[in-house]
Design an enzyme around this catalytic site. Sequence first.
Site, PDB file in Angstrom:
ATOM      1  N   ASN A  73       8.346  58.563  -4.308  1.00 26.87           N
ATOM      2  CA  ASN A  73       8.627  59.878  -3.742  1.00 26.87           C
ATOM      3  C   ASN A  73       8.820  59.706  -2.241  1.00 26.87           C
ATOM      4  O   ASN A  73       7.865  59.430  -1.513  1.00 26.87           O
ATOM      5  CB  ASN A  73       7.461  60.823  -4.048  1.00 26.87           C
ATOM      6  CG  ASN A  73       7.694  62.209  -3.473  1.00 26.87           C
ATOM      7  OD1 ASN A  73       8.709  62.458  -2.805  1.00 26.87           O
ATOM      8  ND2 ASN A  73       6.773  63.111  -3.733  1.00 26.87           N
ATOM      9  N   SER A 106      24.301  66.673   7.189  1.00 21.72           N
ATOM     10  CA  SER A 106      25.248  67.600   6.541  1.00 21.72           C
ATOM     11  C   SER A 106      25.961  68.376   7.642  1.00 21.72           C
ATOM     12  O   SER A 106      25.409  68.550   8.733  1.00 21.72           O
ATOM     13  CB  SER A 106      24.482  68.587   5.658  1.00 21.72           C
ATOM     14  OG  SER A 106      25.322  69.659   5.278  1.00 21.72           O
ATOM     15  N   TYR A 147      17.419  74.058   4.695  1.00 26.83           N
ATOM     16  CA  TYR A 147      18.263  72.862   4.530  1.00 26.83           C
ATOM     17  C   TYR A 147      18.959  72.508   5.852  1.00 26.83           C
ATOM     18  O   TYR A 147      18.969  71.346   6.273  1.00 26.83           O
ATOM     19  CB  TYR A 147      19.286  73.144   3.432  1.00 26.83           C
ATOM     20  CG  TYR A 147      20.172  71.977   3.044  1.00 26.83           C
ATOM     21  CD1 TYR A 147      19.679  70.931   2.274  1.00 26.83           C
ATOM     22  CD2 TYR A 147      21.509  71.937   3.438  1.00 26.83           C
ATOM     23  CE1 TYR A 147      20.503  69.863   1.911  1.00 26.83           C
ATOM     24  CE2 TYR A 147      22.339  70.885   3.079  1.00 26.83           C
ATOM     25  CZ  TYR A 147      21.832  69.845   2.315  1.00 26.83           C
ATOM     26  OH  TYR A 147      22.643  68.797   1.964  1.00 26.83           O
ATOM     27  N   ASN A 161      18.866  58.948   2.311  1.00 26.41           N
ATOM     28  CA  ASN A 161      19.811  59.765   1.562  1.00 26.41           C
ATOM     29  C   ASN A 161      19.147  60.818   0.670  1.00 26.41           C
ATOM     30  O   ASN A 161      19.755  61.842   0.375  1.00 26.41           O
ATOM     31  CB  ASN A 161      20.679  58.832   0.696  1.00 26.41           C
ATOM     32  CG  ASN A 161      21.545  59.582  -0.279  1.00 26.41           C
ATOM     33  OD1 ASN A 161      22.558  60.168   0.110  1.00 26.41           O
ATOM     34  ND2 ASN A 161      21.161  59.608  -1.554  1.00 26.41           N
ATOM     35  N   ALA A 171      18.035  73.263   8.902  1.00 24.95           N
ATOM     36  CA  ALA A 171      17.051  72.767   9.876  1.00 24.95           C
ATOM     37  C   ALA A 171      16.673  71.320   9.554  1.00 24.95           C
ATOM     38  O   ALA A 171      16.548  70.484  10.460  1.00 24.95           O
ATOM     39  CB  ALA A 171      15.809  73.656   9.871  1.00 24.95           C
ATOM     40  N   SER A 172      16.522  71.022   8.266  1.00 19.99           N
ATOM     41  CA  SER A 172      16.157  69.639   7.901  1.00 19.99           C
ATOM     42  C   SER A 172      17.276  68.675   8.283  1.00 19.99           C
ATOM     43  O   SER A 172      17.027  67.568   8.764  1.00 19.99           O
ATOM     44  CB  SER A 172      15.841  69.534   6.405  1.00 19.99           C
ATOM     45  OG  SER A 172      17.012  69.621   5.609  1.00 19.99           O
ATOM     46  N   LYS A 173      18.521  69.101   8.080  1.00 20.40           N
ATOM     47  CA  LYS A 173      19.654  68.208   8.360  1.00 20.40           C
ATOM     48  C   LYS A 173      19.902  68.074   9.860  1.00 20.40           C
ATOM     49  O   LYS A 173      20.341  67.021  10.324  1.00 20.40           O
ATOM     50  CB  LYS A 173      20.907  68.711   7.626  1.00 20.40           C
ATOM     51  CG  LYS A 173      20.780  68.640   6.094  1.00 20.40           C
ATOM     52  CD  LYS A 173      20.566  67.216   5.628  1.00 20.40           C
ATOM     53  CE  LYS A 173      20.442  67.068   4.131  1.00 20.40           C
ATOM     54  NZ  LYS A 173      20.222  65.677   3.723  1.00 20.40           N
TER      55      LYS A 173
END
Length: 248
Positions: free
Chosen positions: A64, A143, A156, A91, A158-160
């Site tokens: 994980n 992204s 998503y 990835n 913010a994470s990217k």
Amino acid sequence: MELLKGKVALITGAARGIGKALALKFASEGANIAFTDLVIDDNAKATEAEIAALGVKCKGYASNAADFEQTHTVVEEIQKEFGAIDILVNNAGITKDGFLIKMTEAQWDAVLTVNLKSAFNFSHAVVPVMLRQRKGSIINMSSVVGVHGNAAQCNYSASKAGMIGLAKSIAQEYGKKGIRANAIAPGFIITAMTAALSDEIKKEWCEKIPLRRGGTPEDIAEVALFLASDMSSYVSGQVIQVDGGMNM
Ligand code: NAP
């Protein structure tokens, strides 16, 4: 000429989709492949066999990516088995979309942890290996929404965006030690992640793309090969948008 002959590439979340396409592309250029996925099921084993059939060493590891301890354990195992790690591709990723005021804390935490913390976990474990080798290439799969934002994807996006900041910071901290770090920002790529979108939304996306089609995992793999190989030996801290011209 094999651009990655004898190199070892570690790709997270690569049993399918974009990660698998990268693994196949790198292997076709002579790299040995270690990949992770949540579980090594029949699909992951089939991926492992498909890559090994290209004549390189390949092994899938159940791990994980969001778990700091598991990540360090798996990186140790990979180092013992493969003897080096020259390329790291962060990835693994998920989406849990929703508008900001409807988004739950669980949705936010899951996406930030799997997408962004995982990239920290793997970089934290692999950079010391690359420092000993005095060379390495790290690629964060960001992204276009990490650059431009997107409604209903604040977690998503913010994470990217975070993955871009992480790549640029690693590039600044370790460039003098021969480590390069870059991010790829794919646009609309046809994989299981985007399969769930309605035909109407897919059509809308394609109308916004100058090249008038969704991208393929192979489109991303070509750019990843450039960043992984010495063809990009003077490229670091960059974000390459691979989106058919959707954002200019
Ligand atoms: P995908 O087909 O859903 O594949 C994602 C992979 O990540 C799967 O193999 C999945 O494993 C694995 N994974 C998920 N959570 C994990 C975890 N905690 N630990 C380890 N592995 C985990 O997605 P994709 O479209 O290939 O996307 C790959 C990357 O590109 C993602 O980071 C995504 O955000 C990014 N991206 C995709 C697009 C697009 O349009 N498709 C656009 C921009 C960026 P399971 O099989 O076990 O679920």
